[in-house]
Design a protein around this motif. Structure first.
Motif, PDB file in Angstrom:
ATOM      1  N   ASN A   5       7.206  13.557 -10.689  1.00 47.36           N
ATOM      2  CA  ASN A   5       8.105  13.251 -11.803  1.00 47.36           C
ATOM      3  C   ASN A   5       7.906  14.233 -12.953  1.00 47.36           C
ATOM      4  N   ASN A   6       8.847  14.193 -13.902  1.00 48.21           N
ATOM      5  CA  ASN A   6       8.754  15.082 -15.063  1.00 48.21           C
ATOM      6  C   ASN A   6       7.472  14.811 -15.835  1.00 48.21           C
ATOM      7  N   THR A   7       6.916  15.878 -16.394  1.00 48.72           N
ATOM      8  CA  THR A   7       5.642  15.745 -17.090  1.00 48.72           C
ATOM      9  C   THR A   7       5.782  14.889 -18.344  1.00 48.72           C
ATOM     10  N   ASN A   8       4.725  14.155 -18.647  1.00 52.71           N
ATOM     11  CA  ASN A   8       4.734  13.264 -19.806  1.00 52.71           C
ATOM     12  C   ASN A   8       3.407  13.358 -20.558  1.00 52.71           C
ATOM     13  N   THR A  20       5.702   0.230   6.111  1.00 52.56           N
ATOM     14  CA  THR A  20       5.264   1.418   5.379  1.00 52.56           C
ATOM     15  C   THR A  20       6.458   2.266   4.952  1.00 52.56           C
ATOM     16  N   LEU A  21       7.404   2.458   5.845  1.00 50.61           N
ATOM     17  CA  LEU A  21       8.587   3.252   5.532  1.00 50.61           C
ATOM     18  C   LEU A  21       9.409   2.605   4.428  1.00 50.61           C
ATOM     19  N   PHE A  22       9.556   1.278   4.482  1.00 53.14           N
ATOM     20  CA  PHE A  22      10.314   0.571   3.451  1.00 53.14           C
ATOM     21  C   PHE A  22       9.626   0.684   2.094  1.00 53.14           C
ATOM     22  N   GLY A  23       8.291   0.577   2.062  1.00 50.96           N
ATOM     23  CA  GLY A  23       7.568   0.734   0.804  1.00 50.96           C
ATOM     24  C   GLY A  23       7.732   2.118   0.224  1.00 50.96           C
ATOM     25  N   MET A  24       7.727   3.139   1.079  1.00 52.83           N
ATOM     26  CA  MET A  24       7.911   4.507   0.602  1.00 52.83           C
ATOM     27  C   MET A  24       9.312   4.687   0.012  1.00 52.83           C
ATOM     28  N   LEU A  25      10.336   4.175   0.690  1.00 47.55           N
ATOM     29  CA  LEU A  25      11.708   4.325   0.186  1.00 47.55           C
ATOM     30  C   LEU A  25      11.908   3.567  -1.113  1.00 47.55           C
ATOM     31  N   LEU A  26      11.362   2.359  -1.199  1.00 42.70           N
ATOM     32  CA  LEU A  26      11.508   1.588  -2.429  1.00 42.70           C
ATOM     33  C   LEU A  26      10.809   2.275  -3.588  1.00 42.70           C
ATOM     34  N   SER A  27       9.654   2.849  -3.327  1.00 38.22           N
ATOM     35  CA  SER A  27       8.961   3.600  -4.372  1.00 38.22           C
ATOM     36  C   SER A  27       9.773   4.814  -4.805  1.00 38.22           C
ATOM     37  N   THR A  28      10.426   5.460  -3.855  1.00 36.00           N
ATOM     38  CA  THR A  28      11.261   6.613  -4.191  1.00 36.00           C
ATOM     39  C   THR A  28      12.430   6.202  -5.073  1.00 36.00           C
ATOM     40  N   LEU A  39      12.690   3.394  -7.070  1.00 35.97           N
ATOM     41  CA  LEU A  39      12.316   2.787  -8.351  1.00 35.97           C
ATOM     42  C   LEU A  39      11.489   3.715  -9.229  1.00 35.97           C
ATOM     43  N   ILE A  40      10.630   4.518  -8.637  1.00 36.13           N
ATOM     44  CA  ILE A  40       9.722   5.343  -9.431  1.00 36.13           C
ATOM     45  C   ILE A  40      10.277   6.753  -9.603  1.00 36.13           C
ATOM     46  N   ASN A  41      10.767   7.332  -8.532  1.00 38.86           N
ATOM     47  CA  ASN A  41      11.331   8.673  -8.620  1.00 38.86           C
ATOM     48  C   ASN A  41      12.808   8.655  -9.002  1.00 38.86           C
ATOM     49  N   THR A  98       0.831  -1.208   0.000  1.00 35.66           N
ATOM     50  CA  THR A  98       0.000   0.000   0.000  1.00 35.66           C
ATOM     51  C   THR A  98       0.858   1.247   0.000  1.00 35.66           C
ATOM     52  N   SER A  99       1.900   1.245   0.802  1.00 39.99           N
ATOM     53  CA  SER A  99       2.804   2.391   0.833  1.00 39.99           C
ATOM     54  C   SER A  99       3.494   2.577  -0.520  1.00 39.99           C
ATOM     55  N   PHE A 100       3.894   1.477  -1.134  1.00 39.47           N
ATOM     56  CA  PHE A 100       4.603   1.574  -2.415  1.00 39.47           C
ATOM     57  C   PHE A 100       3.714   2.187  -3.487  1.00 39.47           C
ATOM     58  N   TYR A 101       2.488   1.640  -3.669  1.00 38.66           N
ATOM     59  CA  TYR A 101       1.684   2.158  -4.780  1.00 38.66           C
ATOM     60  C   TYR A 101       1.082   3.521  -4.469  1.00 38.66           C
ATOM     61  N   SER A 102       0.931   3.874  -3.192  1.00 40.64           N
ATOM     62  CA  SER A 102       0.427   5.210  -2.868  1.00 40.64           C
ATOM     63  C   SER A 102       1.458   6.272  -3.238  1.00 40.64           C
ATOM     64  N   PHE A 103       2.713   6.041  -2.902  1.00 43.67           N
ATOM     65  CA  PHE A 103       3.751   7.011  -3.274  1.00 43.67           C
ATOM     66  C   PHE A 103       4.080   6.917  -4.760  1.00 43.67           C
ATOM     67  N   ARG A 104       3.917   5.755  -5.343  1.00 41.92           N
ATOM     68  CA  ARG A 104       4.073   5.635  -6.806  1.00 41.92           C
ATOM     69  C   ARG A 104       3.057   6.521  -7.515  1.00 41.92           C
ATOM     70  N   LEU A 105       1.828   6.511  -7.027  1.00 40.84           N
ATOM     71  CA  LEU A 105       0.790   7.386  -7.601  1.00 40.84           C
ATOM     72  C   LEU A 105       1.198   8.852  -7.475  1.00 40.84           C
TER      73      LEU A 105
END
Length: 671
Positions: free
Chosen positions: A444-447, A524-532, A534-536, A430-437
């Motif tokens: 992220n840069n506009t697309n 939750t913290l680990f999901g946020m960092l992993l999203s940062t 991989l996604i950011n 949940t943390s990963f896909y919430s911060f991914r969104l």
């Protein structure tokens, strides 16, 4: 006052849909919104009288069905559970109505849409306030009808119609179980009234019945069938397929369905029938289904690219938390999470609607990005909703989600540990896909296309106003209501929720070690960092991320999740295709087009006409043919007379008789 809470939404629906052409679109919007707001204000008075003052109310209007022992009346029971549900349903519905007046301002059918919203709310109120299973089932089917109308509101879109049909058919599977459960309740207790059934439940403990030479516990079967009904409405694993496709409706529909009405009906049913579940052996099934749903939906949400579908799978995952909390015998915590979830999930959906509305209805997050400066209000609201969703400390979701996971691990049973493990993994996802969104849509840069950026705009005041209230609820509601709803010794629920003392371990959960209590936060913290990362792509080069994503293991895992664990494929191959083949080839071609047409009224008339034409062909007009027919008839009559009447039998077939017979036949042919 209590009946007015129920009647006002239906009056709004009838007026807007029957007289909408006379009062206009603005009149429909004002009428429907004011009706729901009036019901909400009356619900506040009812909450004070019922929950605070401790004065439940039972209203019986008239009898509905009466046949020997079977009696079902138009009755409504307002107890603390109902009072709190009225606040949740009407509070969110009021804000959705206000939001919809601006969101669909350009739609020529806005008046019809507002009427459908009122109908949806009205049937949900009937469901939560019914005093017997039959009236509850009416509300249950009513919200199914209203969801069908709202999901397929844009009926010219093929996909919207298909999604509405899919939601209806999948929910029919669950409704079958609920109908069987209500029948089992009547066969066991000879009544469908809540108060009678719940009072007699202890007398049915260890009561069994025989079926196919097997003995079954009555309460366990009843609980299983009722939970079968909850599987469909609350989109638990196995009957969850309709929920993501419900996103084809307008965004306010998604907010209303996922936040406070349709999907919470199954959880409410389990909470309402807590005494049946507590005295049955079906709680472990409820826990397993809820834990699997929480984990499954959260993993699928990791790879979704549609903005609304990400939030939809998040809803499915949070429903899993509510269900396995009820399976662990903590119904008050399940209800607490239900109310909290309604606030931040409505906030997420309505904020996403502002973004979609401002970028020309684009929903693919990969075609967004860089919207933080164009949508500062929507970004702030989505960030608040996401933090509340992932259980960030001291926001609303934190108090209920952590309480659920704490009571799971403090059970010290295999089922409790299983639910806690999958719940923590779901928290990570949940943390990963919430911060991914958040990263894909805003940071992220506009697309996206330049023309979308040029015309992008944040929501107008009527769309932002509901978000402000929901954001305050997502921040403060959990803290303010925690002791009221799940505090030890709180009298707010009274006797409306039954807990077996042997299964109740909320106090044990309070004394867990801090290291165990903080496991969800670290997930939750680990999901946020992993999203940062991989996604950011923060602190990691894009080439490294690209090479990682092109690896075979990653692509296999990604494909598995994008296929939703192949649930849709398996369902189509195992059930849907076989049922469709049976419906066409066996039911339609063999029975409808076959036996019924041959032996039915139309078939008999057609066959009689064909037979008459065949007999008419024997009328050739030739005398010799008539004479031959007459002679053969005489011969048959003679043989019948000799064999049957005189009883000569086989002894008459001697040589003399055969000579005479063949001579007679020759004479007939000569003539």
């Amino acid at each position: 006052m209590y009946l007015s809470i129920l009647i006002l939404p239906f009056l709004s629906f009838l007026t807007t849909n029957l007289a909408g052409r006379y009062i206009g679109i603005y009149g429909c919007c004002i009428l429907s919104t004011s009706s729901i707001l009036a019901s909400f204000l009356l619900a506040l008075c009812a909450f004070f009288e019922i929950s605070i003052s401790g004065s439940p109310c039972l209203i019986t209007v008239c009898n509905w069905f009466q046949s020997e022992l079977f009696l079902a009346s138009w009755g409504f029971y307002f107890d603390p559970v109902t009072a709190l549900m009225l606040l949740v349903v009407l509070g969110v519905s009021s804000l959705v109505h206000i939001y919809s007046t601006e969101y669909l301002a350009a739609d020529p059918h806005q008046g019809r849409f507002m009427g459908y919203l009122s109908l949806f709310t009205g049937f949900m109120l009937v469901l939560v306030s019914a005093d017997n299973f039959i009236v509850m089932f009416l509300g249950w089917e009513g919200i199914g009808l209203a969801s069908f109308l709202l999901i397929g509101f844009w009926y010219t879109r093929i996909q919207a119609g298909k999604s509405a049909i899919k939601a209806m058919l999948v929910n029919r599977v669950g409704d079958l179980g609920l109908a069987l459960g209500i029948s089992a309740v009547f066969l066991t207790f000879k009544s469908v009234d809540y108060l009678v059934v719940f009072a007699l439940t202890p007398s049915a403990i260890n009561d069994t019945f025989s079926f196919l030479s097997f003995e079954f516990d009555r309460l366990t079967i009843i609980a299983f069938l009722l939970f079968w009904g909850a599987l469909g409405k609350s989109a638990q694993i196995g009957l969850h397929m309709w929920l993501p496709d419900a996103m084809e409706g307008p965004t306010p529909v998604s907010a209303l369905i996922h936040a406070a009405t349709l999907v919470t009906a199954g959880v409410f049913l389990v909470i309402r029938c807590s005494i049946i579940f507590e005295n049955s052996h079906a709680l472990f099934i409820v826990t397993i289904f809820g834990a699997l749903t929480a984990f499954f939906a959260s993993t699928v949400g990791l790879v979704q690219n549609d903005l609304k579908r990400v939030i939809a799978f998040s809803t499915c995952s949070q429903l899993g938390y509510m269900v396995f909390s009820a399976g662990l015998s903590h119904y008050s915590i399940a209800f607490f999470h239900l109310a909290n979830h309604a606030l931040f999930k409505a906030l997420l959906f309505l904020s996403a609607g502002c973004v979609i509305h401002g970028v020309a209805d684009e929903q693919d997050m990969r075609k967004m990005g860089g919207l933080i400066k164009l949508f500062p209000t929507s970004y702030a609201m989505i960030l608040i909703g996401s933090l509340a969703l992932v259980g960030f400390p001291f926001l609303t979701g934190f108090y209920s989600k952590d309480a659920i996971l704490e009571v799971a691990i403090s059970k010290h049973t295999t089922v409790g540990n299983f639910a806690h493990l999958l719940g923590c993994l779901a928290a990570f996802c949940t943390s990963f896909y919430s911060f991914r969104l958040t990263y894909l849509a805003f940071i992220n840069n506009t697309n996206t296309y330049k023309k979308y950026i040029d015309h992008a705009h944040d929501g107008p005041i009527l769309m932002v106003f509901p978000l402000l209230f929901l954001s305050l609820g997502a921040i403060f509601w959990g803290y303010l209501s925690r002791d009221l709803v799940i505090g030890v010794g709180s009298p707010v629920f009274g006797n409306s929720i039954y807990n077996n003392n042997y299964n109740y371990n909320l106090i044990d959960a309070e004394f867990l070690a801090a290291s165990i209590k903080n496991i969800p936060f670290f997930c939750t913290l680990f999901g946020m960092l992993l999203s940062t990362f991989l996604i950011n792509c923060w602190l990691v080069s894009k080439e490294t991320i690209y090479n990682y994503k092109m690896s075979t293991a990653y692509r296999t895992f990604y494909t598995f999740l994008t296929q939703k664990w192949h649930f849709d494929q398996l369902t189509n191959e195992i059930a849907v295709v076989k049922f469709m083949n049976f419906g066409y080839r066996s039911s339609f071609q063999l029975i409808d087009k076959g036996n019924i047409e041959v032996f039915g009224p139309a078939g008999v008339a057609f066959n009689l006409q064909s037979l008459s034409k065949n007999f008419a062909n024997y009328q050739s007009g030739l005398v010799s043919n008539y004479a031959l027919t007459l002679m053969l008839a005489v011969l048959v009559a003679l043989c019948f007379f000799l064999v049957v009447v005189l009883g000569l039998g086989a002894s008459m077939f001697n040589d003399t008789f055969l000579i005479i017979l063949f001579g007679y036949l020759a004479f007939c042919f000569i003539i």
